[in-house]
Design a protein around this motif. Structure first.
Motif, PDB file in Angstrom:
ATOM      1  N   HIS A   1      74.876 -74.816 -13.758  1.00  0.00           N
ATOM      2  CA  HIS A   1      76.158 -74.950 -12.006  1.00  0.00           C
ATOM      3  C   HIS A   1      76.145 -73.994 -11.072  1.00  0.00           C
ATOM      4  CE1 HIS A   1      75.434 -78.502 -14.308  1.00  0.00           C
ATOM      5  NE2 HIS A   1      75.967 -79.353 -12.663  1.00  0.00           N
ATOM      6  N   GLY A   2      75.780 -72.959 -11.963  1.00  0.00           N
ATOM      7  CA  GLY A   2      76.143 -71.318 -10.416  1.00  0.00           C
ATOM      8  C   GLY A   2      76.970 -70.385 -11.213  1.00  0.00           C
ATOM      9  N   PHE A   3      77.351 -70.770 -12.602  1.00  0.00           N
ATOM     10  CA  PHE A   3      78.126 -70.130 -13.377  1.00  0.00           C
ATOM     11  C   PHE A   3      78.317 -68.911 -14.683  1.00  0.00           C
ATOM     12  CE2 PHE A   3      80.939 -73.363 -11.695  1.00  0.00           C
ATOM     13  CZ  PHE A   3      81.960 -73.191 -10.820  1.00  0.00           C
ATOM     14  N   LYS A   4      77.555 -68.231 -13.816  1.00  0.00           N
ATOM     15  CA  LYS A   4      77.318 -66.789 -15.137  1.00  0.00           C
ATOM     16  C   LYS A   4      78.472 -66.555 -16.282  1.00  0.00           C
ATOM     17  CE  LYS A   4      75.594 -62.801 -15.034  1.00  0.00           C
ATOM     18  NZ  LYS A   4      75.224 -61.374 -14.655  1.00  0.00           N
ATOM     19  N   PRO A   5      78.272 -66.829 -17.303  1.00  0.00           N
ATOM     20  CA  PRO A   5      79.076 -66.500 -18.527  1.00  0.00           C
ATOM     21  C   PRO A   5      79.299 -64.994 -18.274  1.00  0.00           C
ATOM     22  CG  PRO A   5      77.334 -68.141 -19.634  1.00  0.00           C
ATOM     23  CD  PRO A   5      76.683 -67.755 -17.759  1.00  0.00           C
ATOM     24  N   GLU A   6      80.203 -64.350 -18.681  1.00  0.00           N
ATOM     25  CA  GLU A   6      80.326 -63.104 -18.691  1.00  0.00           C
ATOM     26  C   GLU A   6      81.090 -62.772 -19.608  1.00  0.00           C
ATOM     27  OE1 GLU A   6      84.192 -60.643 -16.480  1.00  0.00           O
ATOM     28  OE2 GLU A   6      82.875 -61.307 -15.371  1.00  0.00           O
ATOM     29  N   LYS A   7      82.282 -64.041 -20.691  1.00  0.00           N
ATOM     30  CA  LYS A   7      82.501 -63.767 -21.813  1.00  0.00           C
ATOM     31  C   LYS A   7      82.677 -64.740 -22.329  1.00  0.00           C
ATOM     32  CE  LYS A   7      85.464 -60.075 -22.080  1.00  0.00           C
ATOM     33  NZ  LYS A   7      86.674 -59.107 -22.040  1.00  0.00           N
TER      34      LYS A   7
END
Length: 305
Positions: free
Chosen positions: A283-289
């Motif tokens: 859904h277009g959210f890039k995991p960062e942490k």
């Protein structure tokens, strides 16, 4: 995402002749994945209170009032891993003391000291003294997911990324919004679809007036993500709710999130980390942490530009 401690602030009142009525308490061993379902079953069976201890071994307690027969303990077999450890009866005069067991002061992250309203333990000088009412609603700071979210908010604040407007989805008492405000966030809006959370958020602000000096930390309403007051785009989203609900709401979250904006998502069991990350990416959210505590995780993700 915390399971709401369903506690009455004062001993219940009974008709004349029931002043010494006997209450029943179950002490339970409850694996984290079973907590939500078990809590709902107990409430449906007449339990007047339910909570999990904050400290290990994190036992759960269910209370039954004198006028309510408890369910058959055999029904617990429907919840794998749940065990009834012991039963205890006590009189009405002991209700308040028993209901407050397990709720002491504790520290969260690097900046917060959390205490129930009856605990006068002073906060260290370098920490915000957050006061909670464990009988208010979902969101008292004791659950791993709440702590993980606050720790991520602290990291965002330290990096200068805690910019508004911020939308707190399924806010419960509003504890995450208040934490964000105290860390420097502004233009915060908190909402929940549970009608009980409306007055709970107002009372939570009142309990922490000593930190606010007359400021209004956030706007709040009872409703859903489709409410007219949800405008966007939001540079920040908070969603400490169950993974299934996050997955259901992700399309709408993507619509209201600003490009490059962050999302803190929690209420996710560690065993479902891969599933959660795939859902966010799709859904277009890039995991960062990803932060982990016990059997739970919180994810900081960024909306694709």
């Amino acid at each position: 995402m915390e399971t709401a401690p369903r506690l009455r602030p004062d001993p219940p009142c009974y008709p004349e002749g029931m002043a010494n009525a006997t209450h029943l308490r179950w002490k339970l061993e409850v694996p984290d994945p079973q907590e939500e379902g078990l809590c709902a079953w107990l409430e449906g069976a007449g339990s007047s209170a339910f909570y999990r201890e904050a400290d290990p071994p994190r036992a759960c307690y269910a209370y039954f009032p004198p006028d309510q027969a408890p369910p058959e303990a055999g029904g617990l077999a429907a919840f794998p891993g749940v065990r009834l450890l012991e039963t205890e009866t006590f009189g009405d005069e002991d209700w308040l003391a028993k209901s407050r067991e397990g709720f002491g002061a504790f520290e969260v992250g690097a900046r917060f000291h959390v205490r129930p309203l009856w605990d006068e333990t002073p906060a260290p000088a370098d920490r915000f003294d957050l006061v909670v009412n464990p009988g208010l609603a979902f969101g008292t700071g004791g659950h791993e997911t709440t702590r993980l979210c606050i720790e991520l908010l602290e990291e965002l604040a330290a990096a200068g990324r805690l910019k508004g407007p911020v939308l707190d989805i399924g806010a419960g008492t509003g504890i995450l919004s208040l934490a964000a405000f105290l860390l420097g966030g502004r233009d915060l809006t908190a909402f929940d679809n549970d009608p009980d959370c409306g007055p709970a958020m107002e009372e939570f602000i009142s309990l922490n007036a000593h930190l606010l000096k007359g400021a209004k930390p956030y706007d709040s309403f009872v409703g859903t993500l489709d409410h007219p007051r949800v405008q966007g785009p939001y540079p920040g989203l908070l969603a400490n709710i169950l993974l299934e609900t996050i997955q259901e709401l992700l399309p709408r979250m993507a619509e209201v999130a600003a490009p490059g904006g962050w999302l803190i998502a929690s209420g996710i069991l560690a065993e479902r980390t891969d599933e959660a990350l795939v859902s966010l990416v799709s859904h277009g959210f890039k995991p960062e942490k990803v932060r982990t505590e016990g059997e739970w995780i919180a994810v900081l993700a960024v909306r694709a530009s």
